[in-house]
Design a protein around this motif. Structure first.
Motif, PDB file in Angstrom:
ATOM      1  N   LYS A  10      10.234  11.252   3.550  1.00  0.00           N
ATOM      2  CA  LYS A  10      11.056  11.734   4.669  1.00  0.00           C
ATOM      3  C   LYS A  10      10.392  11.400   6.003  1.00  0.00           C
ATOM      4  CE  LYS A  10      13.220  15.886   6.541  1.00  0.00           C
ATOM      5  NZ  LYS A  10      13.505  17.306   6.360  1.00  0.00           N
ATOM      6  N   ASP A  11       9.121  11.730   6.147  1.00  0.00           N
ATOM      7  CA  ASP A  11       8.414  11.451   7.396  1.00  0.00           C
ATOM      8  C   ASP A  11       8.303   9.945   7.647  1.00  0.00           C
ATOM      9  OD1 ASP A  11       8.120  14.150   7.913  1.00  0.00           O
ATOM     10  OD2 ASP A  11       6.080  14.241   7.126  1.00  0.00           O
ATOM     11  N   GLU A  12       8.078   9.186   6.578  1.00  0.00           N
ATOM     12  CA  GLU A  12       7.995   7.725   6.711  1.00  0.00           C
ATOM     13  C   GLU A  12       9.308   7.152   7.231  1.00  0.00           C
ATOM     14  OE1 GLU A  12       6.843   4.003   3.866  1.00  0.00           O
ATOM     15  OE2 GLU A  12       8.302   5.434   3.075  1.00  0.00           O
ATOM     16  N   HIS A  22       1.601   7.109   0.731  1.00  0.00           N
ATOM     17  CA  HIS A  22       2.307   8.364   0.445  1.00  0.00           C
ATOM     18  C   HIS A  22       1.411   9.464  -0.101  1.00  0.00           C
ATOM     19  CE1 HIS A  22       6.184   7.266   1.867  1.00  0.00           C
ATOM     20  NE2 HIS A  22       6.013   6.072   1.332  1.00  0.00           N
ATOM     21  N   GLN A  23       0.131   9.209  -0.146  1.00  0.00           N
ATOM     22  CA  GLN A  23      -0.808  10.303  -0.388  1.00  0.00           C
ATOM     23  C   GLN A  23      -0.970  11.125   0.887  1.00  0.00           C
ATOM     24  OE1 GLN A  23      -4.365   8.398  -1.771  1.00  0.00           O
ATOM     25  NE2 GLN A  23      -3.499   7.909  -3.766  1.00  0.00           N
ATOM     26  N   GLN A  24      -0.615  10.495   2.025  1.00  0.00           N
ATOM     27  CA  GLN A  24      -0.792  11.140   3.323  1.00  0.00           C
ATOM     28  C   GLN A  24       0.525  11.442   4.042  1.00  0.00           C
ATOM     29  OE1 GLN A  24      -3.202   8.330   5.422  1.00  0.00           O
ATOM     30  NE2 GLN A  24      -4.796   8.355   3.872  1.00  0.00           N
ATOM     31  N   ASN A  41       0.800  -1.223   0.000  1.00  0.00           N
ATOM     32  CA  ASN A  41       0.000   0.000   0.000  1.00  0.00           C
ATOM     33  C   ASN A  41       0.835   1.276   0.000  1.00  0.00           C
ATOM     34  OD1 ASN A  41      -2.678  -1.150   0.028  1.00  0.00           O
ATOM     35  ND2 ASN A  41      -2.135  -1.919   2.059  1.00  0.00           N
ATOM     36  N   GLN A  42       2.037   1.216  -0.542  1.00  0.00           N
ATOM     37  CA  GLN A  42       2.909   2.384  -0.516  1.00  0.00           C
ATOM     38  C   GLN A  42       2.329   3.600  -1.235  1.00  0.00           C
ATOM     39  OE1 GLN A  42       6.282   3.293   0.782  1.00  0.00           O
ATOM     40  NE2 GLN A  42       5.081   2.058   2.188  1.00  0.00           N
ATOM     41  N   ARG A  43       1.762   3.405  -2.385  1.00  0.00           N
ATOM     42  CA  ARG A  43       1.221   4.566  -3.127  1.00  0.00           C
ATOM     43  C   ARG A  43       0.122   5.254  -2.309  1.00  0.00           C
ATOM     44  NH1 ARG A  43       3.712   6.260  -7.466  1.00  0.00           N
ATOM     45  NH2 ARG A  43       4.907   4.695  -8.577  1.00  0.00           N
TER      46      ARG A  43
END
Length: 150
Positions: A129-131, A123-125, A118-120
């Motif tokens: 960097k934050d991840e 990364h909508q949210q 579910n990476q895509r």
């Protein structure tokens, strides 16, 4: 003990050089399939590969015959050469030098697979960097942020 018994699940993360957006949806499935073949060639079965335009995640069962550093080096070298053959758009493709690698317990295999799948959506949210900072904190890895992004 006359034999070596090893079972190490590893979650590997690395980005494109300067986190440039190269891995679009038109190439990602083929790239991930190629990386899965590379993992298999080094006897490190890939359980899940995913990512976004600027980074990837690999969950694999690391072979007892190869060092993690060597596996990542081989994946990066071969996949970088491969992607450059996919058209003018990818001629300047490079992976970053570093990587993150984190052990995964048996009980966390399926949650990690789902996370990578579910990476895509993820990364909508949340930015890469934050991840990455969140993952480093979760694993209690000390870091100097100025060396993470250069």
């Amino acid at each position: 003990m006359p034999q070596s018994l090893v079972k190490n699940y590893v979650h590997i993360i690395f980005s494109t050089k300067h986190r440039e957006d190269f891995i679009d949806e038109s190439i990602e499935k083929e790239l991930f399939a190629y990386i899965a073949i590379l993992c298999k060639d080094f006897e490190s079965t890939a359980l899940q590969i995913g990512g976004t335009d600027n980074h990837i995640h690999i969950l694999c069962l690391l072979s007892r015959k190869i060092a993690l550093m060597k596996l990542v080096q081989e994946i990066k070298a071969h996949s970088s050469k491969w992607i450059k053959t996919k058209g003018r758009k990818y001629e300047d493709f490079f992976w970053q030098e570093g990587y993150g690698a984190f052990s995964v317990s048996e009980k966390n295999i399926f949650p990690t697979i789902n996370y990578i799948k579910n990476q895509r959506k993820q990364h909508q949210q949340q930015s890469f960097k934050d991840e990455l900072l969140e993952i480093l904190e979760k694993h209690r890895i000390k870091y100097d942020e100025k060396y993470l992004w250069d």
